[in-house]
Write a protein that holds these residues in place. Sequence first.
Motif, PDB file in Angstrom:
ATOM      1  N   THR A 257       0.832  -1.207   0.000  1.00 23.33           N
ATOM      2  CA  THR A 257       0.000   0.000   0.000  1.00 23.33           C
ATOM      3  C   THR A 257       0.865   1.255   0.000  1.00 23.33           C
ATOM      4  N   GLY A 258       0.611   2.132  -0.962  1.00 24.22           N
ATOM      5  CA  GLY A 258       1.343   3.391  -1.044  1.00 24.22           C
ATOM      6  C   GLY A 258       2.672   3.318  -1.758  1.00 24.22           C
ATOM      7  N   LEU A 259       3.117   2.145  -2.139  1.00 27.69           N
ATOM      8  CA  LEU A 259       4.413   2.022  -2.819  1.00 27.69           C
ATOM      9  C   LEU A 259       4.270   2.219  -4.324  1.00 27.69           C
ATOM     10  N   ARG A 260       5.252   2.878  -4.877  1.00 27.67           N
ATOM     11  CA  ARG A 260       5.312   3.085  -6.331  1.00 27.67           C
ATOM     12  C   ARG A 260       6.224   2.010  -6.907  1.00 27.67           C
ATOM     13  N   ILE A 261       5.636   1.057  -7.603  1.00 29.80           N
ATOM     14  CA  ILE A 261       6.377  -0.115  -8.087  1.00 29.80           C
ATOM     15  C   ILE A 261       6.440  -0.060  -9.605  1.00 29.80           C
ATOM     16  N   ALA A 262       7.624  -0.227 -10.146  1.00 28.02           N
ATOM     17  CA  ALA A 262       7.828  -0.165 -11.593  1.00 28.02           C
ATOM     18  C   ALA A 262       8.498  -1.441 -12.077  1.00 28.02           C
ATOM     19  N   VAL A 263       8.428  -1.651 -13.377  1.00 27.07           N
ATOM     20  CA  VAL A 263       9.111  -2.757 -14.052  1.00 27.07           C
ATOM     21  C   VAL A 263      10.253  -2.175 -14.874  1.00 27.07           C
ATOM     22  N   ALA A 264      11.410  -2.806 -14.817  1.00 29.60           N
ATOM     23  CA  ALA A 264      12.551  -2.357 -15.614  1.00 29.60           C
ATOM     24  C   ALA A 264      12.346  -2.751 -17.074  1.00 29.60           C
ATOM     25  N   GLY A 265      12.438  -1.770 -17.943  1.00 30.86           N
ATOM     26  CA  GLY A 265      12.307  -2.034 -19.374  1.00 30.86           C
ATOM     27  C   GLY A 265      13.665  -1.992 -20.062  1.00 30.86           C
ATOM     28  N   GLY A 266      13.657  -1.792 -21.357  1.00 28.27           N
ATOM     29  CA  GLY A 266      14.900  -1.664 -22.119  1.00 28.27           C
ATOM     30  C   GLY A 266      15.793  -2.876 -21.989  1.00 28.27           C
ATOM     31  N   TYR A 267      16.987  -2.701 -21.482  1.00 28.17           N
ATOM     32  CA  TYR A 267      17.976  -3.754 -21.325  1.00 28.17           C
ATOM     33  C   TYR A 267      17.405  -4.957 -20.583  1.00 28.17           C
ATOM     34  N   PHE A 268      16.549  -4.717 -19.596  1.00 28.57           N
ATOM     35  CA  PHE A 268      16.021  -5.787 -18.748  1.00 28.57           C
ATOM     36  C   PHE A 268      14.770  -6.438 -19.326  1.00 28.57           C
ATOM     37  N   GLY A 288       0.638  -4.886  -8.447  1.00 27.04           N
ATOM     38  CA  GLY A 288       0.106  -3.647  -9.000  1.00 27.04           C
ATOM     39  C   GLY A 288       1.157  -2.681  -9.498  1.00 27.04           C
ATOM     40  N   ALA A 289       2.232  -3.199 -10.121  1.00 29.82           N
ATOM     41  CA  ALA A 289       3.242  -2.313 -10.704  1.00 29.82           C
ATOM     42  C   ALA A 289       2.584  -1.452 -11.779  1.00 29.82           C
ATOM     43  N   SER A 290       2.792  -0.154 -11.706  1.00 33.72           N
ATOM     44  CA  SER A 290       1.992   0.767 -12.519  1.00 33.72           C
ATOM     45  C   SER A 290       2.730   1.401 -13.682  1.00 33.72           C
ATOM     46  N   ARG A 291       4.037   1.175 -13.789  1.00 33.93           N
ATOM     47  CA  ARG A 291       4.769   1.853 -14.852  1.00 33.93           C
ATOM     48  C   ARG A 291       6.029   1.091 -15.205  1.00 33.93           C
ATOM     49  N   THR A 292       6.674   1.525 -16.276  1.00 29.03           N
ATOM     50  CA  THR A 292       7.950   0.960 -16.713  1.00 29.03           C
ATOM     51  C   THR A 292       9.006   2.049 -16.646  1.00 29.03           C
TER      52      THR A 292
END
Length: 461
Positions: A257-268, A288-292
């Motif tokens: 809750t309240g954490l901003r979770i992203a996925v690594a794009g590009g190289y990863f 619920g990762a919301s962005r890359t």
Amino acid sequence: MTTTDTATGIAAAVAAGRLTATAAVEAALARIATRDPDLNAFTDVTAARARARAAAIDADRAAGKAAGPLAGVPFAVKNLFDVEGLPTRAGSKINQERPPASRDGALVRRLEAAGAVLVGALNMGEYAYDFTGENAHDGPSRNPHDPERMTGGSSGGSGGALAAGMVPLTLGSDTNGSIRVPSAFCGTFGLKPTFGRLSRAGSFPFVASFDHLGPLARSVADLAVAYDAMQGEDPDDPWQAPRPPEPVGDAIAKGTTGLRIAVAGGYFARGGEPDCFAAVARAAEAVGASRTVEIPEAARARAAAFITSASEAAGLHLDRLRERPGDYDPAVRDRLIAGTTIPAAWVHRAHRFRRWYRERVLALFDEVDVILAPCTPCRALRIGQATMQLDGVTVPARPNIGVFTQPISFIGLPVVAVPVRVGGGLPLAVQVIAAPWREDLALRVAGAIEAAGIGAAPVAG
């Protein structure tokens, strides 16, 4: 998996009087005797010491003394940790001739102070310069999911012993991925803390400027309790950052809750098998990762990590290379010799780039709290497999298993490796990466992935 398969479960049972430390240790020693001949995870079993320690814990409990947070928990350590009475092998032939250690390494002492019981030392890649878990002197550690497969390295015995149910807690080291790769290949959890967080006193070095020590376990809660037990400043480690302990034991319950979770794009997001990226997508959906986000110049960071690793390790081994080249694993020896030829100007540029890269990556944590990335580009390879495919190109397997881990440890970020199940077959894992000193955030997200029930369970003991 029952409660007594985990470190926290064993400790709770001992504290409540439902289990004795002696019974827990005897069960671990029996499993080691049964399973290790086929898996080759252990190089040394310290049975007499373990029994004496367990008896002392039981006597303290009978006298009404409080149990420690790891009371009665059997654990084992990669054989680059000092263990009193044993030579610190570091996976090598040469080190086996050293005098036995006169005292335990700092983290071994801290775990035993918390009530854990050391039962042995574990197989590893020679001098930690390895991603496979194959040792030329002691033989390969074998993956409990398929003994013809690698455990990953260099903390191969640490992953294999844990996944096979021989012990519920192990210690490893991670310079370029040596906790995270075995965690991925064996389906266990692993924590590479922030560089400088845990003492390295009483361990054999590989690359002093980015060696890390940390735990592998069968649950996120086990990682947290072990990590908390090992925190604290140590004047014997000149590389340790002078920070007070910051316990994380209560962090997992907070969830995401309240954490901003992203996925690594590009190289990863390229270069590996499709299931490796599917594992990241599954974990991202669960939390619920919301962005890359794109980690800048990760490929160059990996190249700089190679240069730094090779040059620092070569300097450490120069005298041994001159005097006893035939006593090295040829694959390790040749890379160390190559490290002696790297121009000083290249090393200087690698260090300058490292500072630049660290600043750029840390800036990402102004926008997000945690980043998810694949742990390895493949599932466990076959023992002896020399090549693998990356982006449709055949490349040497041994150095390229760490394609996704090296750019992260190069700048000392804390990471939790979390098993994520995709289809059938061998395990896969995801890296949960946080800003320096935010192990609590990485463990919160790792705990949420675990709670979603999408992980690969360790092999039953």
